[in-house]
Design a protein around this motif. Structure first.
Motif, PDB file in Angstrom:
ATOM      1  N   ASP A   1      14.003 -11.395  -9.124  1.00  0.00           N
ATOM      2  CA  ASP A   1      14.708 -10.176  -9.069  1.00  0.00           C
ATOM      3  C   ASP A   1      15.938 -10.216  -7.764  1.00  0.00           C
ATOM      4  O   ASP A   1      15.592 -11.343  -6.861  1.00  0.00           O
ATOM      5  N   LEU A   2      16.852  -9.752  -8.030  1.00  0.00           N
ATOM      6  CA  LEU A   2      17.936  -9.572  -7.287  1.00  0.00           C
ATOM      7  C   LEU A   2      18.051  -8.420  -6.449  1.00  0.00           C
ATOM      8  O   LEU A   2      17.716  -7.269  -6.698  1.00  0.00           O
ATOM      9  N   TYR A   3      18.156  -8.479  -5.098  1.00  0.00           N
ATOM     10  CA  TYR A   3      18.376  -7.187  -4.188  1.00  0.00           C
ATOM     11  C   TYR A   3      19.721  -7.134  -3.434  1.00  0.00           C
ATOM     12  O   TYR A   3      20.109  -8.382  -3.267  1.00  0.00           O
ATOM     13  N   LEU A   4      19.965  -5.936  -3.205  1.00  0.00           N
ATOM     14  CA  LEU A   4      21.265  -5.777  -2.416  1.00  0.00           C
ATOM     15  C   LEU A   4      20.668  -5.084  -1.080  1.00  0.00           C
ATOM     16  O   LEU A   4      20.239  -4.007  -1.506  1.00  0.00           O
ATOM     17  N   TRP A   5      21.498  -5.325  -0.019  1.00  0.00           N
ATOM     18  CA  TRP A   5      21.398  -4.630   1.272  1.00  0.00           C
ATOM     19  C   TRP A   5      22.175  -3.517   1.243  1.00  0.00           C
ATOM     20  O   TRP A   5      23.414  -3.568   1.180  1.00  0.00           O
ATOM     21  N   SER A   6      21.631  -2.236   1.265  1.00  0.00           N
ATOM     22  CA  SER A   6      22.572  -0.922   1.150  1.00  0.00           C
ATOM     23  C   SER A   6      21.675  -0.076   1.931  1.00  0.00           C
ATOM     24  O   SER A   6      20.400   0.398   1.756  1.00  0.00           O
ATOM     25  N   ASN A   7      22.388   0.801   2.640  1.00  0.00           N
ATOM     26  CA  ASN A   7      21.627   2.237   3.351  1.00  0.00           C
ATOM     27  C   ASN A   7      20.561   1.725   4.324  1.00  0.00           C
ATOM     28  O   ASN A   7      19.226   2.313   4.175  1.00  0.00           O
ATOM     29  N   ASP A   8      20.738   0.475   5.054  1.00  0.00           N
ATOM     30  CA  ASP A   8      19.473  -0.012   5.662  1.00  0.00           C
ATOM     31  C   ASP A   8      18.285  -0.467   5.136  1.00  0.00           C
ATOM     32  O   ASP A   8      17.123  -0.267   5.532  1.00  0.00           O
ATOM     33  N   ARG A   9      18.265  -0.889   3.694  1.00  0.00           N
ATOM     34  CA  ARG A   9      17.063  -1.314   2.975  1.00  0.00           C
ATOM     35  C   ARG A   9      17.597  -2.095   1.771  1.00  0.00           C
ATOM     36  O   ARG A   9      18.712  -2.015   1.340  1.00  0.00           O
ATOM     37  N   TRP A  10      16.597  -2.849   1.398  1.00  0.00           N
ATOM     38  CA  TRP A  10      16.899  -3.782   0.083  1.00  0.00           C
ATOM     39  C   TRP A  10      16.900  -2.768  -1.084  1.00  0.00           C
ATOM     40  O   TRP A  10      15.728  -2.376  -1.363  1.00  0.00           O
ATOM     41  N   MET A  11      17.656  -3.009  -1.933  1.00  0.00           N
ATOM     42  CA  MET A  11      17.926  -2.034  -3.257  1.00  0.00           C
ATOM     43  C   MET A  11      17.607  -3.196  -4.241  1.00  0.00           C
ATOM     44  O   MET A  11      18.600  -3.970  -4.212  1.00  0.00           O
ATOM     45  N   TYR A  12      17.002  -2.969  -5.222  1.00  0.00           N
ATOM     46  CA  TYR A  12      16.535  -3.715  -6.559  1.00  0.00           C
ATOM     47  C   TYR A  12      17.901  -3.473  -7.316  1.00  0.00           C
ATOM     48  O   TYR A  12      18.395  -2.306  -7.534  1.00  0.00           O
TER      49      TYR A  12
END
Length: 594
Positions: free
Chosen positions: A338-349
């Motif tokens: 699974d790849l995650y992106l840091w956005s809005n102070d949290r990791w988003m899938y």
């Protein structure tokens, strides 16, 4: 005559060649490589297809994981624009990832990768609750497969004469499966468990022999229970195995089993065990007469692995497709990453990708400027613990684009002297065109013409091009007709609105044209008309003049007078004719009397 005939034949040939040129693309084909597969074993034949411009010389080289040259060849492309090559993987090539390079002299170079590996031996174990049974009992059979993966195993049951009496597929989850079967005839039977293998492991099979009696035999009793301190244990770390109840163990054995390892303990109610082989393990209690006394318990021995996240570049531009690679530093890994992106102070899938030769590939399209952070997470499999990659940062920039704006009306005519406002900055467009250098982005744009806003919206500037802005500027046609639909010519029409005041004279068709008027409210005035309109499209307005009642009244009066005069005159003429007739009669009478 012959000259015309030759010219006709020449024209036909030219048209035929043009038709061929249109139907077939003679542009040179780009250089590319196509492999028949991505994974090869020693002595496999690798088939390569190379496409490119016909007649060009090609250099082909293959480098091993240490970047050492292991193969080199020179060839040329035939007229059809592709060539097939076959290479046998030699025995001295080491296992790993190889790279093939194909290039032309002073030309482009393309690359492709493939894996050279070997299949590992697999093991399958098939055992039953008891080796001797009867036709009254339903028997339970256990399957243990190493590698411990989710797959299916084929079960074949045959008698002593080789006749198949039952065939079915059993699903194996994490290398462990259970099925039941009841025999309806006595005799000796053989159970064969087969697994076809995969690209990493060889096929394997196991045979179990069962004696089936016609009379009842003593049924086994599952009197004991096994408890495990953990279900997943690391290699060379301990696991505690306890047996309950702790009485009567003198006649039973604790067996710890792996397809590659077997350990038997006697008179033990608890043990600390250090497994050193990854995979699925079983532990169970058996009696001296080989009867199962507990339900098997399964635990998995795993190892820790590292995973790295790699990008081909640390800087990218907007709207660019970025390849992100998550590589697991171990062999024979399964599942998804699974790849995650840091956005809005949290990791988003973002997305998931299947592991292919210990690598998972992702593709992400950049959108806005900024710095982005990614990480990859793998939940692990039956032989590896879960792993989390490093955090990778990517900086995205916007390209500077040379663009031209063209301001036109609703009929695509240039609007001279307009002003364009881009993100609150005003530019003059005297010739209806404006050239700027802008970043790749979405812009808020307004257009002012004759002090009237004629366009407002957002424009996506994504490439170097001419952007035509169609504004709300329209044409107005005024038709002047009389009460019998006759055109009114040489009539003045006055228009007012949006700080615009102008007068036009109607032509021979009774029409007046007002071109390129901004959207808005307008007032039309003539000598006897005044009408208000809202101009939001190209319009035709008809102004009909009323009948001239005063002139009609005067004409009627004149007609009445003429008729009256004619009637009076007619009466006097009749009287004169009668008098003349009477005089003529009297004269005739006098002449006769004489």
């Amino acid at each position: 005559m012959h000259g015309y005939k030759g010219l006709s034949i020449l024209l036909i040939v030219i048209l035929f060649l043009i038709d061929i040129r249109v139907c077939y693309d003679f542009s040179p084909q780009p250089l590319s490589i196509v492999l028949d597969k991505r994974f090869y074993y020693i002595l496999d034949t690798m088939k390569i297809e190379v496409y490119g411009p016909p007649g060009k010389i090609l250099f082909i080289e293959i480098r091993n994981p240490q970047n050492s040259l292991v193969y080199w060849n020179q060839t040329s492309l035939p007229d059809q624009g592709y060539i097939n090559l076959s290479i046998t993987i030699p025995e001295y090539w080491r296992y790993g990832r190889y790279t093939i390079y194909v290039s032309m002299p002073r030309g482009p170079k393309v690359t492709e990768t493939f894996i050279v590996g070997k299949r590992i031996r697999s093991n399958i174990i098939l055992y039953s609750t008891m080796n001797r049974t009867d036709i009254y009992n339903t028997n339970t059979f256990y399957i243990v497969l190493n590698p411990p993966i989710n797959t299916s195993v084929l079960i074949k049951i045959s008698n002593i004469f080789g006749e198949k009496i039952h065939v079915r597929e059993i699903s194996v989850e994490n290398g462990f499966g259970i099925f039941s079967y009841r025999f309806n005839k006595s005799g000796v039977y053989f159970l064969n468990a087969c697994w076809s293998g995969n690209e990493y492991y060889n096929a394997s099979y196991n045979i179990c022999r069962i004696y089936v009696a016609s009379n009842r035999v003593n049924k086994y009793h599952l009197d004991y229970n096994i408890e495990l301190s953990v279900k997943n244990v690391m290699v060379d770390k301990n696991i505690t195995i306890s047996v309950y109840p702790k009485t009567g163990l003198e006649e039973n054995y604790l067996i710890i089993y792996n397809p590659l390892y077997r350990k038997i303990f006697h008179k033990v109610d608890s043990i600390i065990f250090y497994p050193n082989i990854t995979g699925v393990w079983l532990c169970y209690i058996r009696s001296k007469d080989n009867l199962l006394r507990s339900r098997p318990k399964v635990f998995y021995v795993k190892e820790k692995v590292n995973m790295t996240l790699q990008l081909g570049q640390g800087v990218a531009y907007k709207r660019e497709n970025i390849r992100i690679v998550a590589e697991i530093m171990a062999e024979r890994c399964f599942g998804k990453v699974d790849l995650y992106l840091w956005s809005n102070d949290r990791w988003m899938y973002i997305n998931s990708s299947e592991i292919y030769y210990n690598m998972a590939n992702f593709y992400w399209k950049t959108s806005r400027e900024g710095t982005y952070m990614f990480k990859a997470v793998w939940s692990g499999d039956s032989t590896h613990f879960a792993s989390e990659s490093n955090i990778f940062s990517l900086t995205v920039f916007a390209r500077n684009l040379s663009v031209t704006f063209e301001i036109v009306d609703s009929r695509d005519r240039i609007l001279y002297g307009s002003k364009i406002i881009i993100e609150n900055k005003t530019y003059d467009t005297r010739q209806g065109r404006l050239s700027l250098v802008l970043k790749d982005d979405v812009y808020n744009i307004s257009v002012i013409w004759k002090n009237v806003p004629i366009y407002r919206g957002y424009l996506n500037i994504s490439r170097e091009d001419t952007y035509r802005i169609k504004c709300r500027v329209y044409d107005l046609t005024v038709k002047l007709v009389g009460w019998i639909y006759n055109p009114i010519i040489d009539e003045s029409v006055y228009i007012e609105g949006n700080d615009i005041k102008m007068t036009q004279i109607s032509n021979k068709a009774g029409e007046v044209y007002f071109k390129q008027l901004p959207i808005g409210n307008y007032t039309l005035k003539t000598s006897i008309h005044e009408e208000k309109i809202f101009l939001d499209k190209n319009m035709v307005v008809e102004l009909r003049y009323p009948p001239p009642w005063e002139e009609i009244k005067i004409a009627l009066i004149i007609i009445i007078i003429i008729i009256a005069v004619l009637l009076i005159l007619r009466r006097y003429v009749k009287i004169e004719i009668v008098i003349e007739k009477e005089e003529e009669t009297s004269k005739e009478n006098n002449s006769q009397s004489k």
